[in-house]
Every structure is written in C-alpha cells, then in structure tokens.
Design an enzyme around this catalytic site. Structure first.
Site, PDB file in Angstrom:
ATOM      1  N   ALA A  69     -20.731 -16.984  11.429  1.00  0.00           N
ATOM      2  CA  ALA A  69     -21.335 -16.290  12.572  1.00  0.00           C
ATOM      3  C   ALA A  69     -20.362 -16.195  13.742  1.00  0.00           C
ATOM      4  O   ALA A  69     -20.214 -15.143  14.374  1.00  0.00           O
ATOM      5  CB  ALA A  69     -22.615 -16.995  13.003  1.00  0.00           C
ATOM      6  N   TYR A  70     -19.683 -17.296  14.025  1.00  0.00           N
ATOM      7  CA  TYR A  70     -18.729 -17.322  15.131  1.00  0.00           C
ATOM      8  C   TYR A  70     -17.552 -16.393  14.854  1.00  0.00           C
ATOM      9  O   TYR A  70     -17.164 -15.583  15.703  1.00  0.00           O
ATOM     10  CB  TYR A  70     -18.251 -18.755  15.340  1.00  0.00           C
ATOM     11  N   ALA A  71     -16.985 -16.490  13.649  1.00  0.00           N
ATOM     12  CA  ALA A  71     -15.833 -15.651  13.308  1.00  0.00           C
ATOM     13  C   ALA A  71     -16.199 -14.174  13.321  1.00  0.00           C
ATOM     14  O   ALA A  71     -15.407 -13.327  13.747  1.00  0.00           O
ATOM     15  CB  ALA A  71     -15.271 -16.053  11.945  1.00  0.00           C
TER      16      ALA A  71
END
Length: 244
Positions: free
Chosen positions: A152-154
C-alpha cells in the site's frame, strides 16, 4: 528580512526527515514555513532550533490533503516572507500489512495523505512558486526493493513518482524544477518503530555502506535540488547508499 532571501515551505517539517530538511534549508539561508499535521510541540521545537542557529522560520498547522488548509499555508508563507520559492512535500504516512490482510480504510488513509496530499500541495505550488523555484516530493526506495508488507505504501509513492515528470513539463517556461527524492531505510522514529535490533541490522545491511541513512543524508540531496541543481528536472533521485 532581506527581500532577496528564498522562501521554502516544508510539509511534514516538524519531525524526522522533514525536520532535517527544514533545518538544512534554513542553514542554507532560506526562510522556512514549517508545515505540520498535529504535533504543536514538535513544530515549536523545530522553529526554535532554526532560530537558535540564526535562521528564520514559522510553524503553520495544515492537513496536506485539505485544499483550504494548504491554501492557508501558502498564504501564511507569503504574508510572513513575501512569496514562495521552494516547496518540499515531506509529509506522509506509512502503515505496513500483507496485501491479503490489508484493511481498505488503511489503504484509503495512506492514499489520502500520500497521493491526494501530494496533488493538493503540488497544485498550490504550481500556482504560487516564483520563477527560479523548485518543488521536491518524497517517494521511497521500497518501490525498487519490493519488500513484503509495503504494497500500500509503495503504491502510493509510485503515484508520487508519476506526478513529477508531468508537472515539470506543465511548468515549461517558468524556470521551476520538479523532482522527487526516494530515501532508502533511514534512521527515523517512523522507521525504527516496532523493529527489533536484528531487523534493523538486516535492513542496514542492504546498503553496501553498511548502515542506515540519516535524515541529514536525505536533507543534503534536497538542499541541492532546492537550490543549485537546476539541470535536474522531472526526476526521481534515489538516496539510499546503494541499497537498490
């Protein structure tokens, strides 16, 4: 103040890498509007540290995903210092989870700050930054490392990387650069939280330099992009000691 002094807005400027960037730009001679989300004490400490070192700074509370708050942030910088030359969008959130277990409300929160926040801040920057200025966004080396639990962050940061080259072209003729900095593992409270000493050692070993980055390592590159590095434009600069 000197009317020729450059003025920077730094979001996420009260802690971690954002604070190091704010302090470095102030040391470079720029007046800094330190934008922060909620920690009044940390923001005051950052401003006091800059002033103690002989710089100029003001703290402004702003949710980067709220267009009215961001507009007020830029208004405050212009009112205090006369304009805006540099915008560093270091605000961001990170939540880790295997994709199969990810709660979608967590995904939405990540994207609200990291993607929508970048759009909102960049939109205002595109309208306000003066000729000769610079916009610097923040991505992550995890887009290359592909570490488990970072999907999700990437994904949110990959979106950030897509914005810069397009905005750089849209600002043709205005002498404004737009770039992204992609730090590798960096010794901040956000990164170290919840990790064992062994995990930290393993991650530090990803770099041939054999250590984690420091916020000051990242701030050094931002300083260049925010000032003398005028021929770097529309790029993502990976600042990770060779980890990827």
């Amino acid at each position: 103040m000197n009317g020729n002094k450059r003025v920077a807005v730094v979001t996420g400027g009260s802690r971690g890498i954002g604070r190091a960037v704010a302090e470095r730009l102030a040391a470079d001679g720029q007046a800094v509007a330190v934008a922060y989300g909620s920690d009044d004490t940390a923001a005051r400490e950052t401003v006091l540290a800059i002033e103690k070192a002989g710089g100029e700074a003001v703290a402004v509370r702003a949710d980067v995903a709220d267009e009215e708050a961001v507009r007020a942030l830029f208004d405050a910088a212009e009112h205090q210092y006369g304009g805006v030359d540099v915008v560093v969008n270091a605000a961001g959130i990170m939540r880790l989870s295997p994709l199969a277990e990810l709660e979608l409300d967590v995904l939405d929160r990540i994207h609200r700050t990291n993607v929508r926040g970048t759009f909102v801040v960049n939109r205002e920057a595109a309208r306000r930054v003066r000729s000769g200025g610079a916009i610097v966004n923040f991505s992550t080396t995890v887009t290359r490392l592909s570490l488990p639990a970072y999907a999700a962050y990437a994904a949110s940061k990959a979106a950030v990387e897509a914005i810069g080259p397009i905005l750089a072209k849209e600002l043709r003729g205005r002498d404004i650069t737009v770039n992204a900095v992609a730090p590798g593992p960096t010794a901040t409270e956000l990164f170290l939280d919840g990790k064992s000493e062994e995990q930290v050692r393993q991650i530090a070993g990803l770099s041939p330099m054999g250590r984690l980055g420091t916020p000051e390592d990242i701030a050094e590159v931002v300083s260049s992009l925010a000032g003398p590095a005028r021929w770097i434009n529309g790029q993502t600069v990976y600042v990770n000691g060779g980890a990827a």
